[in-house]
Design an enzyme around this catalytic site. Structure first.
Site, short mmCIF file in Angstrom:
data_model
loop_
_atom_site.label_atom_id
_atom_site.label_comp_id
_atom_site.label_asym_id
_atom_site.label_seq_id
_atom_site.Cartn_x
_atom_site.Cartn_y
_atom_site.Cartn_z
CE1 TYR A 262 -0.78 2.19 9.36
CE2 TYR A 262 -1.02 0.49 10.75
CZ TYR A 262 -1.61 1.18 9.33
OH TYR A 262 -2.53 1.03 8.81
CE LYS B 52 1.52 3.53 5.44
NZ LYS B 52 1.11 2.43 4.65
CG ASP C 147 -4.15 -5.60 -0.23
OD1 ASP C 147 -4.45 -4.71 -0.31
OD2 ASP C 147 -3.81 -6.11 1.10
CG HIS D 125 -1.92 -1.07 1.34
ND1 HIS D 125 -2.15 -1.74 2.65
CD2 HIS D 125 -2.36 -1.89 0.45
CE1 HIS D 125 -2.82 -2.65 2.41
NE2 HIS D 125 -3.01 -2.90 1.28
#
Length: 188
Positions: free
Chosen positions: A131, A71, A169, A62
């Site tokens: 995250y 991130k 995905d 992603h």
């Protein structure tokens, strides 16, 4: 905290200093001043996310363009194989990937700056993944590259078992068709 470079410029493994004894342990999971010094710039996080996934779940690859997200990722329970793919056009490592085992036991974190795609595979019965991100989620700008694209050649440690992926995905685009990051060549 200590930060060590990976094979991809800007992608860092962050290891906290853990103080333990018979009672347990203590560590700073984040310190703004130390983190900024490690990455070489001020990074402002706007949101924390937390997910739970079962063994064999693969999430990714992603990223978001425009409004790219940096991130800082870590695992608070279980273990994952975490992957970042360099999408920075002009980078000497454009299209290459790096992977790192992140677990509750090793307490490592991975700093994935803007300009990378990200994914992970759960290697334990369950994994809680936490995250921090530098920009908000913009669903209209979300992109996904196929986790199994042969052009990337990611060596996912699946043990020969096909991972569980979401429909989104599974429908990810091939790397050759992916939108890429046109920002600074090497954001730290």
């Amino acid at each position: 905290m200590e930060a060590r470079a990976t094979a991809l410029p800007g992608l860092l493994v962050v290891e906290p200093r853990v103080f333990g004894d018979a009672r347990g342990y203590f560590f700073e999971s984040f310190n703004q001043k130390a983190f900024d010094a490690a990455v070489g710039r001020h990074v402002e996080f706007v949101q924390d996310n937390h997910s739970l996934s079962a063994r064999g779940v693969l999430r990714g690859l992603h990223y978001q363009l425009p409004n790219p997200q940096g991130k800082l990722v870590r695992v608070t329970r279980g273990e994952v194989f975490d992957v970042a793919v360099d999408l920075r056009r002009g980078s000497p490592t454009f299209g290459r990937w790096a992977g790192e085992i992140l677990s509750a036991e090793n307490k490592r974190q991975l700093w994935i700056p803007e300009g990378f795609a990200h994914g992970f595979l759960v290697r334990s019965d369950e994994a809680e993944f936490v995250y921090k991100i530098t920009d908000y989620w913009h669903p209209e700008h979300e992109h996904c590259i196929r986790w199994d694209d042969p052009a990337l050649g990611i060596d996912w440690p699946t043990g020969g078992v096909r991972p569980l992926v979401s429909a989104k995905d599974a429908a990810g685009r091939p790397f050759r068709e992916a939108a890429v990051f046109e920002g600074p060549e090497h954001p730290r």
